[in-house]
Design an enzyme around this catalytic site. Structure first.
Site, short mmCIF file in Angstrom:
data_model
loop_
_atom_site.label_atom_id
_atom_site.label_comp_id
_atom_site.label_asym_id
_atom_site.label_seq_id
_atom_site.Cartn_x
_atom_site.Cartn_y
_atom_site.Cartn_z
N GLN A 84 56.31 61.63 49.76
CA GLN A 84 54.89 61.95 49.64
C GLN A 84 54.53 63.05 50.64
OE1 GLN A 84 50.48 59.84 50.07
NE2 GLN A 84 52.32 58.62 50.38
N CYS B 91 44.08 60.72 50.45
CA CYS B 91 43.83 60.26 51.81
C CYS B 91 42.49 60.80 52.32
CB CYS B 91 44.95 60.69 52.75
SG CYS B 91 44.72 60.11 54.44
N LYS C 65 48.90 61.89 43.54
CA LYS C 65 48.13 60.66 43.78
C LYS C 65 46.72 61.06 44.18
CE LYS C 65 48.34 56.15 46.05
NZ LYS C 65 47.04 56.04 46.75
N HIS D 49 44.23 55.99 42.42
CA HIS D 49 43.59 54.97 43.26
C HIS D 49 42.16 54.87 42.77
CE1 HIS D 49 42.78 53.27 47.57
NE2 HIS D 49 42.20 52.56 46.62
N GLY E 192 43.61 47.46 45.22
CA GLY E 192 43.16 46.08 45.20
C GLY E 192 43.95 45.14 44.31
N GLY F 149 49.95 48.52 47.30
CA GLY F 149 49.95 49.05 48.65
C GLY F 149 49.96 47.91 49.66
N ARG F 150 48.76 47.50 50.06
CA ARG F 150 48.66 46.48 51.10
C ARG F 150 49.33 45.16 50.71
NH1 ARG F 150 42.43 46.53 51.70
NH2 ARG F 150 42.65 47.49 49.64
#
Length: 313
Positions: free
Chosen positions: A52, A82, A121, A153, A195, A215-216
């Site tokens: 990335q 970002c 992205k 996203h 999410g 992701g998280r």
């Protein structure tokens, strides 16, 4: 950034063999003017892995993409999502969504420089721009430059007033925009992000788009990926147990410490990525506490992982 480094990716690869992994964002400046090996070195077992990039200069991005291909990465991904102010000062990240033609120029420059896929992205909007037309036109412009894969996203990026952490939580999710993009551009590949936590949610999204990015959840509950190979890639090889993952990582840590040869590798730089391995199990808190014990970590002994596992009930 500072999360999905090469140690994290090796750990995740013990859990899933086929799920595509992404590096933390690497700026073009770090590759054009910095230590290339420090930023691009990775372990062969991480593949497939995408590099990335963060940047907005087509020439620098082309040079960086070329380095990525040379070092063996399978995909080059341009970050247009970002929202941090530090990234904005470098004129890249989510603020690039306001300049779709520049993004298209960057994509074309990279595609001309490499033979591997170049993907983007992005968010669904920036600040108060909440019109679907905005993200549709962005995708259309960038796709005209040859980009075939978009990772969406599904939140706006608030460029002023919210921290990067808040930008991952405060702006509301709007998955419908990603679904509509797939409907308007059926020939393109759309991967949805934001999410998403459960297998049921993944399966629901896959009814509308081509892929899902975690992701998280993948970081904080990594063993949730243990059945991905069977369910989504048709690989019926039994998944490693958590114990087998620990065993593989003990071996990896021992090799890394041996190869470090005085470069002062900290045990915590590897084990910090593993704190969520036992998430949901009785004793998981004790596991995390042991792996976070500064005195034990200072000893630099990979068997600390076994001590941590002994805390499980």
């Amino acid at each position: 950034m500072d999360w999905t480094d090469r140690h994290c990716r090796v750990f995740h690869r013990q859990i899933t063999r086929h799920t595509w992994l992404y590096t933390e964002m690497v700026t073009t400046g770090a590759l054009v003017y910095g230590d290339i090996a420090r930023h691009l070195q990775f372990n062969e077992e991480e593949q497939p892995v995408a590099l990335q990039l963060g940047g907005s200069d087509p020439t620098d991005l082309a040079a960086s993409a070329k380095l990525g291909q040379k070092w063996g990465y399978n995909e080059i991904n341009l970050n247009c999502g970002c929202p941090s102010e530090r990234v904005q000062k470098g004129a890249f990240g989510a603020c690039l969504m306001a300049e779709p033609q520049l993004v298209a120029d960057c994509v074309k420059a990279m595609r001309d420089a490499v033979s591997i896929d170049v993907t983007v992205k992005h968010r669904i909007g920036i600040d108060r721009i909440e019109s679907y037309d905005f993200v549709r036109d962005f995708v259309g412009t960038v796709a005209a430059a040859g980009c075939r894969t978009f990772i969406v996203h599904a939140r706006n990026a608030i460029l002023k007033g919210l921290s990067p952490k808040e930008n991952r939580e405060v702006p509301p999710l709007n998955y419908d925009f990603a679904y509509r993009l797939k409907g308007d551009f059926p020939e393109l590949e759309f991967i949805i992000n934001g999410g998403i936590k459960t297998q049921q949610e993944i399966d629901l999204h896959l009814q509308h788009v081509d892929g899902v990015m975690l992701g998280r959840e993948a970081y904080h509950n990594p063993y949730a990926m243990a059945l991905f190979d069977q369910r989504y890639y048709g690989d019926m090889t039994p998944a490693k147990t958590r114990g087998e993952v620990l065993g593989a990582m003990i071996h990896y840590i021992q090799v890394q410490l041996q190869e470090d040869q005085g470069r002062n590798l900290k045990l915590n730089s590897i084990t910090r990525h593993m704190l969520g391995l036992m998430a949901g199990l009785p004793g998981a808190r004790g596991f995390r506490q042991t792996l976070s014990d500064s005195k034990q970590l200072a000893l630099g002994d990979a068997r600390l992982l076994l001590d941590a596992a002994a805390k499980l009930i």
